[in-house]
Design an enzyme around this catalytic site. Structure first.
Site, short mmCIF file in Angstrom:
data_model
loop_
_atom_site.label_atom_id
_atom_site.label_comp_id
_atom_site.label_asym_id
_atom_site.label_seq_id
_atom_site.Cartn_x
_atom_site.Cartn_y
_atom_site.Cartn_z
N SER A 1 -9.83 1.71 2.84
CA SER A 1 -8.98 2.51 1.99
C SER A 1 -7.93 1.72 1.22
CB SER A 1 -8.27 3.56 2.83
OG SER A 1 -7.40 2.95 3.78
N LYS B 1 0.85 -1.20 0.00
CA LYS B 1 0.00 0.00 0.00
C LYS B 1 0.89 1.24 0.00
CE LYS B 1 -3.92 1.98 2.63
NZ LYS B 1 -4.80 1.80 3.80
N SER C 1 -9.99 -0.79 6.99
CA SER C 1 -9.39 -0.67 5.66
C SER C 1 -8.66 -1.88 5.13
CB SER C 1 -8.45 0.53 5.62
OG SER C 1 -9.21 1.69 5.49
#
Ligand code: GLN
Length: 485
Positions: free
Chosen positions: A153, A78, A177
């Site tokens: 997210s 990420k 997330s």
């Protein structure tokens, strides 16, 4: 052979047997990226050259007989994790040109374990969101239905695993997330206990809630990744000096005789009927494995969302104060003096959702309001934590839906923040209490959208989560299904 579709443990066997090289695997993963990334857009940065040279290094190690846990395995990160020498943007214009001078501890650990990095994945700006629509680098699409969001997210990390653009990936979870996008993309996602994984080099959103964890294609891979990620780090004061168990030992133990708590507050009106059906089927599977499912109560559940949306923005408003155009990242050149420059940098550099959170957080922390909001929220948070402590006196693990609905349409909730916030209604309590949670695929809707079941356990009981998730996965068998891209 579609090597990109295989799991870490399947590839480990092939590497050890000398059937494939890391270069074969990485090339195959990049041919998949070339085929589907234009539709999915899971990545902000694709690290092709780095990955190919990493694969050659891995192949040299393999030849020399030096094979580690992740030697030669393609992993995506990420874009909230600092990577030395590679852009780390957090999905924000304010960090569009930021290249960290150091690696996050988890990045170092993955490197030491031999992983090969294929890229940095797309995310909601500063991890604020549930759909990966607030990234300044464009949206990510759900591999199961390109008209829908992948969750957020960490939407890029979930989509990249679901679309076989990598073998496993790393995300962060502040209010859901990892687990929410894992559920919506049909992969396994685990949020560890607060303190289990070092967050050194994770760009901070809400420091009392943030945790790093893996996305994988099955539960065995989740156990393997947790073995690499977990552990004490002297550079991170909230990481806990506790031994890391061999999570793989939990894979085949079964759950005969366990008590599984079903919290009545999580079976509310508004849950999509197909999600409800999949969860009820999951409960039956768990019972079929020899566990007893009992109704429990987590009485303060109804306050979770409100508490989270005080605490998370309050911490964010403080953490994001450092982006001022001076220290790093984007700077507006329009300002005539220093204050103007700060103002312009922040108004041009942050997107609407991030600004909303900074304003809510600043307000909640301002003098005269602190007691009414932040202090009150912290007190209720303690009650939420106590709910779980009480519950775990009656059961080994808790079972809930991961999300109230399957993946929604792109644009459906962008103009309604409250609706967006509600997609984390079942995941936020875990972060407030600091306990671990895992989402595992538990079925599909008639339209072919994945549904996830969430298991929760007490602090540092990730082993229990892996144990029940693995037993469940073996009898449910959803992990081999793939999107039709
Ligand atoms: N969707 C939640 C939020 O917007 C949780 C995000 C997260 O876990 N990073 O705050």
């Amino acid at each position: 052979m579609d090597l990109n579709r295989l799991t870490i443990h399947e590839l480990q066997k092939k590497i050890r047997a000398g059937d494939v090289s890391s270069t074969d695997i990485v090339r195959d993963v990049f041919s998949r990226i070339d085929a589907v990334e234009k539709d999915v857009h899971a990545f902000i940065t694709v690290m092709r050259d780095e990955a190919l040279s990493g694969a050659s290094r891995a192949d040299a190690d393999i030849k020399a007989g030096d094979i580690k846990t992740l030697t030669g395995i393609p992993v995506a990160l990420k874009d909230i994790l600092c990577t030395r020498g590679f852009p780390t943007t957090c999905g924000s214009r304010i960090l569009y040109n930021y290249i960290p001078p150091y690696d996050a501890t988890v990045v170092e650990k993955l490197k030491e374990a031999g992983a090969v990095f294929v890229g940095k994945t797309n995310m909601d700006e500063f991890a604020m969101g549930s759909s990966t629509e607030t990234s300044c680098f464009g949206i990510t699409r759900n591999p199961w239905d390109l008209e829908r969001i992948p969750g957020g997210s960490s939407g890029g990390s979930a989509a990249s695993v679901a679309a076989d653009e990598c073998i496993a990936s790393i995300g962060s979870d502040t209010g859901g997330s990892i687990r929410q996008p894992a559920a919506l993309c049909g992969v396994v996602g685990l949020k560890p206990t607060y303190g289990r994984v070092s967050r050194f080099g994770l760009i901070a959103f809400a420091s009392s809630l943030d945790q790093i964890g893996p996305f994988t294609k099955d539960v065995e891979d989740c156990a393997i990744m947790m073995g690499v990620l977990a552990g004490y780090d002297p550079k991170e004061s909230t990481s806990v000096p506790m031994d890391v168990p061999d999570y793989r030992e939990h894979l085949s133990r079964g759950i005969e005789g366990w008590t599984v708590g079903i919290p009545r507050e999580y079976f509310i009106e508004g849950i999509d009927p197909e999600v409800m059906k999949a969860i009820q089927d999951a409960i039956k599977v768990v019972e079929g494995l020899g566990a007893r499912c009992v109704e429990i109560s987590l009485p303060h559940t109804k306050y979770c969302l409100a508490v989270y949306y005080i605490i998370a923005p309050a911490e964010a408003s403080s953490n994001l104060a450092r982006y001022d155009g001076v220290k790093y990242g984007f700077r507006s050149h329009d300002g005539s003096d220093l204050l103007e420059m700060y103002k312009k940098t922040r108004s041009e550099g942050f997107g609407a959702e991030v600004k909303r959170r900074i304003m809510i957080g600043t307000y909640a922390l301002s003098s005269g309001y602190y007691d009414a909001y932040y202090k009150k929220a912290s007190q209720v948070r303690a009650l939420i934590k106590r709910d779980f402590e009480e519950a775990f006196k009656q059961c080994d693990v808790i079972l809930t839906p991961t999300t109230p609905t399957p993946a929604f349409k792109i644009g459906e909730k962008t103009n309604d923040p409250l609706q967006m916030y509600l997609s984390d209604i079942f995941t936020i309590s875990t972060n407030l209490a600091g306990i671990p949670g895992i989402s595992v695929p538990c079925g599909f809707t008639a339209a072919g959208l994945p549904v996830g079941v969430q298991f929760l356990a007490g602090h540092f009981e990730e082993g229990k989560l892996i144990q029940i998730a693995s037993a469940y996965e073996k009898s449910a068998n959803f992990e081999k299904r793939r999107p039709n891209l």
